[in-house]
Design a protein around this motif. Structure first.
Motif, PDB file in Angstrom:
ATOM      1  N   SER A   1      -4.310   6.876  -3.407  1.00  0.00           N
ATOM      2  CA  SER A   1      -3.705   5.696  -2.786  1.00  0.00           C
ATOM      3  C   SER A   1      -3.886   4.456  -3.655  1.00  0.00           C
ATOM      4  O   SER A   1      -4.805   4.386  -4.479  1.00  0.00           O
ATOM      5  CB  SER A   1      -4.323   5.438  -1.410  1.00  0.00           C
ATOM      6  OG  SER A   1      -5.698   5.099  -1.543  1.00  0.00           O
TER       7      SER A   1
ATOM      8  N   ILE B   1      -3.899   0.182  -3.084  1.00  0.00           N
ATOM      9  CA  ILE B   1      -3.913  -0.934  -2.134  1.00  0.00           C
ATOM     10  C   ILE B   1      -3.865  -2.242  -2.905  1.00  0.00           C
ATOM     11  O   ILE B   1      -4.623  -2.441  -3.860  1.00  0.00           O
ATOM     12  CB  ILE B   1      -5.168  -0.890  -1.233  1.00  0.00           C
ATOM     13  CG1 ILE B   1      -5.155   0.352  -0.349  1.00  0.00           C
ATOM     14  CG2 ILE B   1      -5.266  -2.145  -0.378  1.00  0.00           C
ATOM     15  CD1 ILE B   1      -6.390   0.502   0.521  1.00  0.00           C
TER      16      ILE B   1
ATOM     17  N   GLU C   1       0.849  -1.192   0.000  1.00  0.00           N
ATOM     18  CA  GLU C   1       0.000   0.000   0.000  1.00  0.00           C
ATOM     19  C   GLU C   1       0.880   1.236   0.000  1.00  0.00           C
ATOM     20  O   GLU C   1       1.920   1.278   0.641  1.00  0.00           O
ATOM     21  CB  GLU C   1      -0.888   0.005   1.244  1.00  0.00           C
ATOM     22  CG  GLU C   1      -1.723   1.245   1.414  1.00  0.00           C
ATOM     23  CD  GLU C   1      -2.478   1.265   2.735  1.00  0.00           C
ATOM     24  OE1 GLU C   1      -3.232   2.223   2.965  1.00  0.00           O
ATOM     25  OE2 GLU C   1      -2.281   0.325   3.538  1.00  0.00           O
TER      26      GLU C   1
END
Length: 559
Positions: free
Chosen positions: A140, A142, A132
């Motif tokens: 972001s 993940i 991550e």
């Protein structure tokens, strides 16, 4: 670079993802240790264009990317993710793959792309972990790996609201389970993205993994996207190794050696063939041939309609004879109403149509749109519940074009009834067509539908998600090869000629000789034409109630 120039470059990249790739994405050249800009080949650009279509038209949810090994699908998706995270604030990406170790390497490669950007374009890291990372602009990525042997109650993606999802090796994970969890959570973010012109979507990239087991869900999604694009939420993109300019036959032979000449592996990993189902009615070599898009033909005319489409593969000729197979379905359920047209004398496919609509609209609008172009035609219609509705509606205008069920006891009934006798004959014609005469089949959609035919546990043969085109063309060949259609064409010719057969036909001699405008001398009384005329005369007498069907001898009407 001055601030003003930096701003211009930033916006050039923002509005053109391929400009960003060509000018700012640096990727390593294997074995050389050098970096080059990502300049995609035309075949690879198909994937980027599909993403652009989703982001602009907003009528699809994602892309199915079927690509041979070493065709760049990983690096393309890495670059796409980097683009989305840099040029969109607070943008969440979910990346799923089957192998955790490989997934971590891919995440690092996305970070490498970002790290190689110029300082003025590159955000800093707020979180920087192996599985991550988060950028200073709030975006972001993940990673979640699906490496369990079974994950029936998948928690992957739950609690997340990604705007972009990339599922790699999609045919090698329990896709059905994961999609339920992932897409439910992404539904809201996709909606917000559409409303605010934010790029979104889910990408499933893979090579084939058969048609059953783990690969079944992706196979069904791929088939639906090709054969039923209006219903599918995905745009299909295929990149075959032969479309990459740096690869040639010599390279391919090397890959075969590296794979120990495993034919199944090469068929799936490089030829992109969906094989491996023991229930398939066709052998693998037939399926391989039917999935070869180069053997299909591009229609000379394509018409997209509100409920389906019509393809024409050759110009209509009034001197040619055509057989039309009609398979009707209701507007509900998964089945479609389908029409196939073949040339009676050559067997070649001429036209095709598939529709999702009411029986009334199918009969009143779409069937006439096709068959009214054909002068010499016969209609072969399956006589089931909705088929009987079709027959009754069409008889109002096309009564003498509809063939009767000569294969059953009720030979005066219009249409073909599927029975323990006729259905095996139909399947036999379908098998014969696609295993020995597939050169007659021009439609890519029809060829792909045929590859999906399997024998169910009940013994019934069906295709998924659809088989309507297959059975429509099967009806054409069932009638052509098991019925005497010549007499129907002859009777239609006389019916439309305006000539009164009772007064103008005399059967004698050895040739067909026009004596005057209203009189013909025909061949011997045993000829097929003579028998057809006799039957025609008898039917006309019955229709006019001038004779009793049970008492009259048909032979006396041959003069």
């Amino acid at each position: 670079m001055k601030a003003e120039e930096q701003a211009k470059e930033f916006f050039k990249c923002l509005y053109d993802i391929t400009y960003f790739f060509k000018n700012y994405v640096l990727i390593p050249v294997p074995g050389l240790g050098t970096l080059v800009n990502l300049d995609l080949y035309p075949s690879q650009l198909k994937y980027v264009e599909a993403l652009k279509e989703i982001w602009t038209k907003k009528n699809k949810d994602g892309v199915l990317l079927l690509a041979s090994r070493q065709c760049g699908k990983t690096v393309m998706n890495e670059a796409v993710i980097a683009y989305l995270m840099i040029f969109n604030d607070n943008y969440d990406v979910l990346f799923m793959t089957r192998d955790l170790k490989q997934g971590r390497e891919t995440v690092q490669e996305v970070k490498d792309i970002i790290n190689r950007l110029p300082d003025w374009m590159r955000p800093s890291y707020v979180i920087n972990k192996a599985e991550e990372f988060k950028l200073s602009n709030g975006s972001s990525l993940i990673l979640q790996a699906s490496n369990k042997t079974r994950d029936t109650n998948s928690s992957k993606g739950r609690g997340l609201r990604p705007t972009f999802i990339w599922i790699d090796e999609a045919a090698f994970i329990h896709l059905e389970d994961h999609l339920k969890a992932i897409l439910n959570t992404a539904g809201y973010t996709f909606k917000i993205a559409r409303e605010n012109n934010i790029p979104y979507g889910v990408v499933l990239s893979t090579t084939p993994n058969g048609r059953t087991g783990k690969g079944e869900r992706f196979y069904k999604m791929w088939m639906e996207s090709i054969t039923d694009p209006d219903r599918s939420a995905y745009i299909p993109v295929k990149i075959h190794w032969s479309e990459i300019p740096v690869y040639d036959d010599k390279w391919y032979e090397k890959q075969k050696a590296l794979n120990n000449y495993d034919e199944k592996s090469m068929n799936q990993e490089y030829e992109l063939l969906f094989l491996g189902s023991s229930d398939s009615i066709f052998p693998d070599d037939t399926i391989k041939r039917l999935q070869d898009e180069s053997l299909a033909s591009i229609p000379i005319s394509e018409t997209t309609l509100p409920d389906g489409y019509i393809y024409w593969f050759e110009e209509v000729d009034n001197d040619k004879r055509y057989v039309v197979g009609i398979d009707t379905a209701t507007s509900s359920g998964t089945d479609y109403s389908a029409i196939e047209v073949i040339n009676y004398d050559t067997g070649e496919q001429v036209a095709e149509g598939m529709f999702k609509c009411s029986v009334i609209k199918f009969c009143g609008q779409y069937i006439p749109t096709i068959i009214d172009r054909l002068k010499n035609k016969l209609l072969v219609i399956e006589s089931n519940s909705v088929g009987n509705q079709t027959i009754e509606m069409l008889r109002l205008k096309y009564n003498h074009y509809i063939i009767k069920d000569e294969l059953s006891k009720n030979k005066d009934k219009y249409g073909i009834t599927m029975s323990p006798v006729t259905r095996p004959l139909l399947i036999e014609q379908i098998y014969e067509l696609f295993t020995k005469n597939d050169n007659l089949v021009k439609s890519k959609k029809l060829r792909l539908q045929a590859t999906s035919l399997i024998r169910k546990s009940s013994g019934r043969i069906e295709g998924e998600p659809n088989d309507d085109l297959v059975f429509a063309i099967g009806l054409c060949f069932l009638a052509t090869n098991h019925m005497n259609l010549t007499k129907y064409f002859d009777m239609i010719e006389f019916e439309e000629s305006g000539v009164d057969i009772f007064n103008t036909i005399n059967v004698a001699g050895t040739d067909v000789v026009p004596v005057d405008n209203n009189f013909f001398v025909l061949a011997d009384t045993n000829s097929e034409l003579a028998q057809s005329i006799a039957e025609y005369k008898l039917l006309k007498c019955i229709k006019n109630k001038s004779i009793d069907e049970e008492e009259e001898d048909i032979t006396k009407y041959i003069v």
